[in-house]
Write an enzyme that holds these catalytic residues in place. Structure first.
Site, PDB file in Angstrom:
ATOM      1  N   ARG A  59      30.616  25.156  26.574  1.00 21.04           N
ATOM      2  CA  ARG A  59      30.386  26.586  27.164  1.00 21.04           C
ATOM      3  C   ARG A  59      29.713  26.223  28.527  1.00 21.04           C
ATOM      4  O   ARG A  59      29.932  27.067  29.486  1.00 21.04           O
ATOM      5  CB  ARG A  59      29.270  27.527  26.221  1.00 21.04           C
ATOM      6  CG  ARG A  59      28.850  28.698  27.049  1.00 21.04           C
ATOM      7  CD  ARG A  59      28.491  29.695  25.948  1.00 21.04           C
ATOM      8  NE  ARG A  59      27.385  29.230  25.137  1.00 21.04           N
ATOM      9  CZ  ARG A  59      26.037  28.912  25.601  1.00 21.04           C
ATOM     10  NH1 ARG A  59      25.710  29.002  27.025  1.00 21.04           N
ATOM     11  NH2 ARG A  59      25.490  28.399  24.868  1.00 21.04           N
ATOM     12  N   TYR A 112      41.932  47.846  38.895  1.00 18.79           N
ATOM     13  CA  TYR A 112      42.235  47.647  37.563  1.00 18.79           C
ATOM     14  C   TYR A 112      41.287  48.643  36.774  1.00 18.79           C
ATOM     15  O   TYR A 112      40.223  48.536  37.070  1.00 18.79           O
ATOM     16  CB  TYR A 112      42.235  46.217  37.226  1.00 18.79           C
ATOM     17  CG  TYR A 112      42.450  46.124  35.851  1.00 18.79           C
ATOM     18  CD1 TYR A 112      43.640  46.584  35.235  1.00 18.79           C
ATOM     19  CD2 TYR A 112      41.409  45.762  34.816  1.00 18.79           C
ATOM     20  CE1 TYR A 112      44.179  46.343  34.079  1.00 18.79           C
ATOM     21  CE2 TYR A 112      41.760  45.423  33.480  1.00 18.79           C
ATOM     22  CZ  TYR A 112      43.260  45.741  33.047  1.00 18.79           C
ATOM     23  OH  TYR A 112      43.214  45.893  31.568  1.00 18.79           O
ATOM     24  N   LYS A 209      48.219  36.769  34.050  1.00 15.78           N
ATOM     25  CA  LYS A 209      49.466  37.229  34.906  1.00 15.78           C
ATOM     26  C   LYS A 209      50.186  36.020  35.486  1.00 15.78           C
ATOM     27  O   LYS A 209      50.651  35.308  35.069  1.00 15.78           O
ATOM     28  CB  LYS A 209      48.869  38.308  35.919  1.00 15.78           C
ATOM     29  CG  LYS A 209      47.734  39.286  35.372  1.00 15.78           C
ATOM     30  CD  LYS A 209      48.582  40.254  34.418  1.00 15.78           C
ATOM     31  CE  LYS A 209      47.612  41.193  33.618  1.00 15.78           C
ATOM     32  NZ  LYS A 209      46.233  41.177  33.620  1.00 15.78           N
TER      33      LYS A 209
HETATM   34  C1  LIG Z   1      44.617  43.388  38.857  1.00 16.53           C
HETATM   35  C2  LIG Z   1      43.978  42.817  37.662  1.00 16.53           C
HETATM   36  N1  LIG Z   1      42.668  42.483  37.573  1.00 16.53           N
HETATM   37  C3  LIG Z   1      41.962  42.359  36.462  1.00 16.53           C
HETATM   38  C4  LIG Z   1      42.578  42.473  35.231  1.00 16.53           C
HETATM   39  C5  LIG Z   1      41.814  42.281  33.976  1.00 16.53           C
HETATM   40  O1  LIG Z   1      42.331  41.002  33.401  1.00 16.53           O
HETATM   41  P1  LIG Z   1      42.419  40.710  31.801  1.00 16.53           P
HETATM   42  O2  LIG Z   1      43.384  41.452  31.126  1.00 16.53           O
HETATM   43  O3  LIG Z   1      42.918  38.858  31.799  1.00 16.53           O
HETATM   44  O4  LIG Z   1      41.008  40.525  31.428  1.00 16.53           O
HETATM   45  C6  LIG Z   1      44.073  42.963  35.078  1.00 16.53           C
HETATM   46  C7  LIG Z   1      44.459  43.157  33.917  1.00 16.53           C
HETATM   47  O5  LIG Z   1      45.612  43.871  33.936  1.00 16.53           O
HETATM   48  C8  LIG Z   1      44.624  43.153  36.444  1.00 16.53           C
HETATM   49  O6  LIG Z   1      45.786  43.814  36.436  1.00 16.53           O
END
Ligand SMILES: Cc1ncc(COP(=O)(O)O)c(C=O)c1O
Length: 394
Positions: A59, A112, A209
């Site tokens: 961790r 997001y 992503k």
């Molecule tokens: C631009 C962006 N930031 C953060 C996130 C959050 O990521 P995670 O789904 O890996 O927690 C996403 C998820 O779609 C995203 O598109």
């Protein structure tokens, strides 16, 4: 060798963070161990006081995770990376580390969804104030600054409007306000945009992503421009338990090696698809930072090395047409998320944002005919044909 900033980005993506070990293994082993043995009581004591570098407990740190952290830090040009269990764990680690009760954060309104929602509904419970504004408008950012502003958090391009925020402009506002400036670089990846070069203090990624790129893990990564930022967030991160798993890190490291190839191939496909959509009679408008019609085209050209592979467009036929398009595609996969090797398509009004009222959706720029495509690396002829046959059905 791998820390050499003169090496090209594609070379760093393949080599940074790991040198073959004594076995000669070309890839980092998965150190699937929760804890690490000390050689002696004195050795354990030195690790705990920080006198000697080494591993104590996963961790807090793990060699497989460290390989990925060092790789992404080398790509973004930062001092240190911090791997997290998800993109959301990464953003929340930053909120937890840098904000206290009575302090204020400015955030892109189209950030997001859950990033904004958790500020609104949960960080507010602990007295953290926020302003969700259109950060593409620097005057609006300046106007939103308060004496207690401690953080500016932007996403550029932002989802699903693909509005672009001027990174250097915001960095200057943050500097004057004494606030930490964070950019969510998920949509571009370090191949196409490196915010630390334009004045950001911290970059955050959902490596779910583009960085991983194979749609098989969820993960997050923070890159700090300076060691001091890492040191400030280190204890909050490991005490929150936001750490990545070693196997996740292994897959992320496997994925990042082909990041440059994938990002450029997907972008080449997206340029052609955006043009085809622009010319199609069923399409009202196309939002893509690679089109001169994009309102912040110039800003994006200045701060990024390419427009990327996310396209949003509006169908003239609204809600019904959106649902028909989703049912019509054959190669594009009907799914949320983005940045994978395969093309993903989604219709927010009938899918991710169906729970909102019409008014709420329109306020957030989620119009009825809005479709978002994350263009992948398939043969472009197949993608163009798939979109054409699906559009013929709407
Ligand atoms: C631009 C962006 N930031 C953060 C996130 C959050 O990521 P995670 O789904 O890996 O927690 C996403 C998820 O779609 C995203 O598109």
């Amino acid at each position: 060798m791998t820390k050499d900033k003169k090496l090209g980005l594609g070379t760093r993506a393949i080599h940074a963070g790991y040198e073959p070990d004594s076995t000669g293994a070309v890839n980092p082993p998965v150190y699937q161990s929760s804890t690490f043995a000390f050689r002696s009581a004195a050795h354990g004591a030195r690790l705990f006081t920080g006198e000697e570098e080494g591993y104590i407990y996963t961790r807090i740190g793990n060699p497989t995770i460290r390989a990925l952290e060092d790789n992404i830090a080398a790509l973004e040009g930062g001092a240190r990376g911090m791997a997290c269990s998800s993109g959301m764990a990464a953003s929340n680690t930053l909120f937890f580390s840098f904000l206290s009760a009575g302090e204020h954060v400015i955030v892109t309104d189209a950030v997001y969804g859950p990033t904004r929602l958790i500020l609104e509904t949960h960080w507010s419970r602990f007295g953290v104030e926020h302003s969700a504004i259109d950060t593409a408008d620097l005057d609006a950012v300046r106007a939103a600054v308060r004496p207690n502003t401690r953080m500016i958090f932007v996403e550029t391009p932002a989802n699903p409007t693909l509005k672009v925020t001027d990174i250097a402009g915001c960095a200057e506002i943050a500097r004057q306000a004494g606030a930490v400036f964070i950019v969510d670089n998920t949509f571009m990846s370090p191949v196409l945009q490196r915010p630390l070069e334009h004045g950001a203090d911290i970059v955050v990624h959902s490596i779910t992503k583009f960085i991983n790129g194979h749609t098989d893990i969820v993960g997050g990564l923070i890159v700090f421009k300076k060691d001091a930022g890492y040191e400030l967030a280190f204890k909050p991160w490991y005490m929150l338990g936001a750490v990545m798993d070693p196997h996740q890190a292994f897959l992320g490291y496997r994925g990042v090696k082909s990041l440059k190839l994938r990002a450029l191939a997907a972008q080449a496909n997206a340029r052609q698809l955006a043009q085809a959509l622009l010319e199609h009679p069923a399409v009202a408008w196309v939002a893509y930072p690679g089109l001169p019609e994009h309102p912040q085209y110039e800003v994006h050209q200045r701060q990024a090395d390419g427009p990327g592979s996310l396209i949003s467009f509006e169908l003239k036929g609204g809600l019904k047409a959106g649902a028909a398009l989703m049912d019509g595609v054959r190669i594009m996969t009907l799914a949320v998320s983005l940045g994978g090797i395969e093309t993903l398509i989604q219709h927010p009004a009938s899918m991710t944002h169906a729970g909102m009222t019409l008014e709420q959706r329109h306020e957030a720029g989620i119009t009825d005919g809005l479709v978002r495509v994350s263009v992948g690396c398939e043969d472009v002829e197949d993608l163009l044909a798939d979109m054409a046959q699906a559009l013929a059905q709407v």
